[in-house]
Enzyme design. Sequence first.
Site, PDB file in Angstrom:
ATOM      1  N   ARG B  52     -14.693 -12.630  -3.136  1.00  0.00           N
ATOM      2  CA  ARG B  52     -16.084 -12.353  -3.452  1.00  0.00           C
ATOM      3  C   ARG B  52     -16.517 -13.139  -4.671  1.00  0.00           C
ATOM      4  NH1 ARG B  52     -17.039  -6.113  -3.186  1.00  0.00           N
ATOM      5  NH2 ARG B  52     -15.502  -6.533  -1.570  1.00  0.00           N
ATOM      6  N   GLY B 139       1.008   0.046   9.727  1.00  0.00           N
ATOM      7  CA  GLY B 139       1.632  -0.979   8.885  1.00  0.00           C
ATOM      8  C   GLY B 139       2.633  -1.853   9.610  1.00  0.00           C
ATOM      9  N   GLY B 192       0.324   8.234  -6.223  1.00  0.00           N
ATOM     10  CA  GLY B 192      -0.375   7.115  -5.613  1.00  0.00           C
ATOM     11  C   GLY B 192      -0.379   7.142  -4.091  1.00  0.00           C
ATOM     12  N   GLU B 195      -5.681   8.900  -2.510  1.00  0.00           N
ATOM     13  CA  GLU B 195      -6.774   8.377  -3.333  1.00  0.00           C
ATOM     14  C   GLU B 195      -7.375   9.509  -4.168  1.00  0.00           C
ATOM     15  OE1 GLU B 195      -8.023   5.147  -2.882  1.00  0.00           O
ATOM     16  OE2 GLU B 195      -6.633   4.655  -1.265  1.00  0.00           O
ATOM     17  N   LYS B 210      -7.103   5.111  14.058  1.00  0.00           N
ATOM     18  CA  LYS B 210      -5.860   4.618  14.672  1.00  0.00           C
ATOM     19  C   LYS B 210      -5.686   5.201  16.071  1.00  0.00           C
ATOM     20  CE  LYS B 210      -3.893   3.869  10.113  1.00  0.00           C
ATOM     21  NZ  LYS B 210      -3.229   4.560   8.984  1.00  0.00           N
ATOM     22  N   GLY B 307       0.994   0.146   2.454  1.00  0.00           N
ATOM     23  CA  GLY B 307       1.582  -0.589   1.341  1.00  0.00           C
ATOM     24  C   GLY B 307       1.439  -2.081   1.547  1.00  0.00           C
TER      25      GLY B 307
END
Lengths: 436, 436
Positions: B52, B139, B192, B195, B210, B307
Amino acid sequence: MTHAPVTGRPLKIAVLGAGVVGTEVIRALVTDSHDLGARIGAAVELVGVGVRDVAADRDAIVPTSLLTSNAADLVAGADIVVELMGGIEPARTLILHAFETGASVVTANKALIAAHGPELYEAAERAGRDLYFEAAVAGAIPVVRALRESLSGDHVRRVLGIVNGTTNYILDQMTTDGLDMAQALSQAQELGYAEADPTADVEGMDAAAKAAIIAALAFHTRMPLAAVAREGITTVTKEDVDAARDAGYVIKLLAIVEDTEAGVQARVHPSLVPVGHPLAGVHGAFNAVFVEADDAGELMFYGRGAGGAPTASAVLGDIVSAARHRAHGGLAPAESAYAAIPIAAAAEAHTRLQIRLVVADRPGVLAQVSTALADHGVSIEAVRQHDTPAARTHGGVELIIITHRARQADLDATVAELAELDAVIKVASALRVEGV
Amino acid sequence: MTHAPVTGRPLKIAVLGAGVVGTEVIRALVTDSHDLGARIGAAVELVGVGVRDVAADRDAIVPTSLLTSNAADLVAGADIVVELMGGIEPARTLILHAFETGASVVTANKALIAAHGPELYEAAERAGRDLYFEAAVAGAIPVVRALRESLSGDHVRRVLGIVNGTTNYILDQMTTDGLDMAQALSQAQELGYAEADPTADVEGMDAAAKAAIIAALAFHTRMPLAAVAREGITTVTKEDVDAARDAGYVIKLLAIVEDTEAGVQARVHPSLVPVGHPLAGVHGAFNAVFVEADDAGELMFYGRGAGGAPTASAVLGDIVSAARHRAHGGLAPAESAYAAIPIAAAAEAHTRLQIRLVVADRPGVLAQVSTALADHGVSIEAVRQHDTPAARTHGGVELIIITHRARQADLDATVAELAELDAVIKVASALRVEGV
């Protein structure tokens, strides 16, 4: 568009072998050809089934008119050859012939890929055709595709596989039902999980062939079957299983391939696996392959590793892939393109041991045993003493040692020295601890 | 040979987005380009990274000269566009632009594929280019490839997925450490795994996206995100977890897609899973996808579902596949080629319930409750009474019912009627039982 246009005629599929898997594959090609065609984006046609004796196989599902004992002619006219005969010859010669005449090949033949993989990869590459063999390792579990394609941008460090359902069934029954080896084996035979002659399974030969294939795929190298260190499960006793359980482990026959500093390595042996490890929860005749890769981390693939239908599922997935390439262009990853990586000797592996000793019941014994380990640079993680009936018949007590990680050669030397100590009446067993 | 020859020049790769995943992918493209080239059979070259704000991203791993804020120009000159920006726009427009200018696309963008998959599939097919999106679901676990390719010759009946690591971590902590929802959530946030605003995870929105993607792949059809029935985990209590454990279950947030007589269906909700089921052993923030197919039987794929590094592993595997096709010809399976299958209403699903009631402690209550179930054609598998502190505060005892399989609509009506019974003080919870 760089890919070739769809061909106008149906793709010709030849199946070699009409056994348990072959029958399932033929059934799907006959009854599901519309669905398969939609998934391929081109029609497919079963043009023939090669069998040893046309008269004997007449009652199979396939129309008699498609049966032939002339496999060579059948192969020569096919776009895709599906080899489900098993064994080395004539499968190998027919597959080479298929590539020469411009066909792609799908096979479930683990023995052939393990023994002659590089020759077949090269023949495929020369011909610009595909060689698919998902069903050769762990049946319907897509571990070949995962290693060949999904993980092609990652670095695989280690693979631990439960790749033989017979031995997993036997060890699981010993663990969960307290059976001894002979009872569990005879139960496996009654239920059809083990052959009348179980040698190939219980001596780890089947698992070793799969280990060779997995190592070649995981590390993009060659792993001759002869380089796979192999130990079967026949020496595993109920006492080993019980001692492992007391320490928080279950015993599994693992195929292990590792990328070590000394080179790549493949080995098959009974192994203690921590109860919390995903592989410890693989019960019955199920298979599972646990992959450790740099970026992906830990992955596990689980499912049925044998049987007509699961194996046929893998073969049909491969047929769709090969047919898509024939129809639209494209090629499976070339396994022959990679350089040979040094193969480390089995003695150079690093592992841990659970050593079960019968020792004299007198002071100073633990000191003597500990010194022997220390002399070889092997440190002890845990030690327990048990007064077991088996040890008592030998006039001693049982001492169970779990070591820290050390070189296999040093561990072997340690065990050999322990056997010579006057305090040690007997080395009952020495089993490797993996997955930690 | 039907495939196109290898091109002489390196394949140009453009990466859009330099966040956590983008940085890992860029690092691999820069440092492992030799290995990647060997696996592709052609050289690759990172030609630019769209960000950006070039000034703000100057300390990223990528050489400053490759940074650009002009993503449209970058896309127009690339052979393969790797979209790691996330969100719907401008990602959607840039991907459509990539196909128009002849590039193949790799994306990790689950929201975009769930919402605009069919449009993107069609654009890819029109262009004769690939759309790969392994990283959009779970993932590094290669479930997209398994459904798209490995199982392409089989019929998938049902998929049960733990596809959200945050909610699995929370529910696992409630199960194994006895935490309540608030404690487990705040622990997940500290570590972590969750959120600061955990809504998308705990309300099942991430899992629903998903589920939509998995349903489309499993059944070769379209599954609009709006058609996915969704329920989060915020109402799950410690008492639910304890009651489930007493009955031999653990609670997991499952994404479930099923091929039923009434049509295909996708739903996300907290579910009781038997402790012996492979999904029950999936701990912490791990993901797992359990597939039931006609021939393959039961398969499970397990690993890290989120991750930077695991997601990058999936993206890199897709880049290798897309690059192989650009270099040698070939095309990923076309997902737009399939017909639309009717979507069954959520009320038509068949499932079982664990119903926790607070009931008056007097004779005849069980008869009244049983009659209510029988009136809706719902039969009882197990019933237990508990004298819990929570029930006592409501002046009653706890009654826990596990039903047999029944239509969701009938189960809903049953629960509604139970709430109206004078013997029932409170319906504490009604959770579905799956995986049996």
